[in-house]
Design an enzyme around this catalytic site. Structure first.
Site, PDB file in Angstrom:
ATOM      1  N   GLY A  60      28.872 -57.381  53.165  1.00 51.83           N
ATOM      2  CA  GLY A  60      28.835 -57.337  51.705  1.00 51.83           C
ATOM      3  C   GLY A  60      28.414 -55.964  51.206  1.00 51.83           C
ATOM      4  N   CYS A  61      28.493 -55.794  49.883  1.00 54.01           N
ATOM      5  CA  CYS A  61      28.108 -54.548  49.225  1.00 54.01           C
ATOM      6  C   CYS A  61      26.671 -54.219  49.597  1.00 54.01           C
ATOM      7  CB  CYS A  61      28.262 -54.689  47.707  1.00 54.01           C
ATOM      8  SG  CYS A  61      27.663 -53.302  46.749  1.00 54.01           S
ATOM      9  N   PRO A  62      26.299 -52.995  49.896  1.00 50.80           N
ATOM     10  CA  PRO A  62      27.110 -51.768  49.834  1.00 50.80           C
ATOM     11  C   PRO A  62      27.693 -51.362  51.181  1.00 50.80           C
ATOM     12  CG  PRO A  62      24.843 -51.137  50.162  1.00 50.80           C
ATOM     13  CD  PRO A  62      24.894 -52.658  50.207  1.00 50.80           C
TER      14      PRO A  62
END
Lengths: 184, 129
Positions: free
Chosen positions: A14-16
């Site tokens: 997932g982000c980042p």
């Protein structure tokens, strides 16, 4: 997409993380080479193009295959596209045939640690960054073969040497990244 | 791109907001400095950062965090530093709370409000969490 130099698998992250991993991966490429980034994070659909725009790389394409997203980014900077450079290039296989027939001059322009990990027999290591300072170690007569991992740095080395009037250079591409010959 | 961040809250959500933006900026060739003050110091406290609280009543998000496969705060702190994000701990808060530089993630520097302002005065982006 053809001509992908390296694939980064960041699926499930997932982000980042997708941009963090992309940054690290593209650092290992040479200008003009293409990175494939395989992710499942849908935020990356907007993030990777924006990242490329802000870091001077060229965003090429997004390919969706179900839940899997494939981004293609071409590394920015000075490119060594074959169309733009007059550098004579041969394949690894063509080089091996020539080397089979007799002694050749081969310069490997990768970094010393890459060279130490394995190189073509008889190759001399002059990293790209030192090429202009160590030109006297490169013969002016007879064919000189220049090699790196994927062809990018070898192309830049040839460009540099040609600006100093050398005309006896032949790039061996892709180079050690796809090498099926003997290794020292 | 120069990014200046103030982290002044000490919950898990706050930590993600701070470190996600910081690592994303660093990955986009940004220069990033984070000033940790008051409860924000929890985010870089060696022990505290491993057990940051969820906001009250939001504990059920724990499962969502696990499913979304987001990195732990410990990982994000390490990654931030690896990417050159600079951590500044607020001296005044440390004095009030009886904390020492050694309590914080290695590489953390200590400074006051003027240290942050000196950095932030020509930043392109300034954020407060």
């Amino acid at each position: 997409m053809e001509n992908v130099t390296k694939t980064l698998d960041a699926k499930g992250l997932g982000c980042p993380m997708p941009v963090v991993r992309t940054k690290k991966a593209i650092e290992e490429l040479s200008a003009g080479e293409i990175l494939e980034v395989v992710v499942t994070d849908r935020g990356s659909i907007a993030d990777i193009p924006m990242w490329a725009k802000n870091t001077g790389h060229e965003y090429l394409e997004l390919v969706e295959e179900g839940d899997v997203l494939k981004h293609y980014v071409r590394k920015g900077g000075k490119t060594t596209d074959k169309e733009e450079t007059p550098v004579k290039t041969i394949t690894n296989e063509e080089y091996l045939e020539i080397a089979d027939k007799g002694p050749v001059t081969l310069i490997d322009v990768r970094e010393p640690d890459e060279f130490a990990a394995g190189h073509a027999p008889g190759a001399k290591n002059i990293p790209l960054g030192q090429i202009d300072k160590r030109m006297d170690e490169i013969p002016e007569e007879g064919d000189v073969y220049i090699m790196c991992r994927s062809g990018g740095r070898a192309g830049m080395a040839c460009d540099t040497l040609e600006t100093f009037g050398r005309k006896n250079l032949i790039r061996v591409a892709p180079g050690m990244g796809d090498w099926n010959g003997p290794i020292e | 791109m120069k990014v200046a961040i103030i982290a002044s809250n000490g919950g898990l959500f706050d930590a993600y907001k701070v470190f996600n933006i910081a690592t994303a900026a660093a990955a986009t060739d940004g220069e990033v400095e984070i000033f940790f003050t008051f409860e924000g110091l929890n985010l870089i406290h060696k022990e505290g950062l491993k057990q940051l609280p969820m906001p009250e009543g939001k504990e059920h998000f724990a499962e969502g965090f696990a499913n979304a496969n987001v990195p732990s705060i410990e990982e994000l702190v390490g990654m931030s530093q690896e990417m050159g994000v600079k951590f500044i701990a607020c001296q005044m808060t440390m004095d009030v709370m009886g904390l020492k530089k050694e309590d914080f993630a290695d590489g953390t520097e200590v400074g006051g409000a003027v240290t942050f302002l000196g950095y932030a005065k020509d930043a392109d982006i300034t954020l407060t969490f």
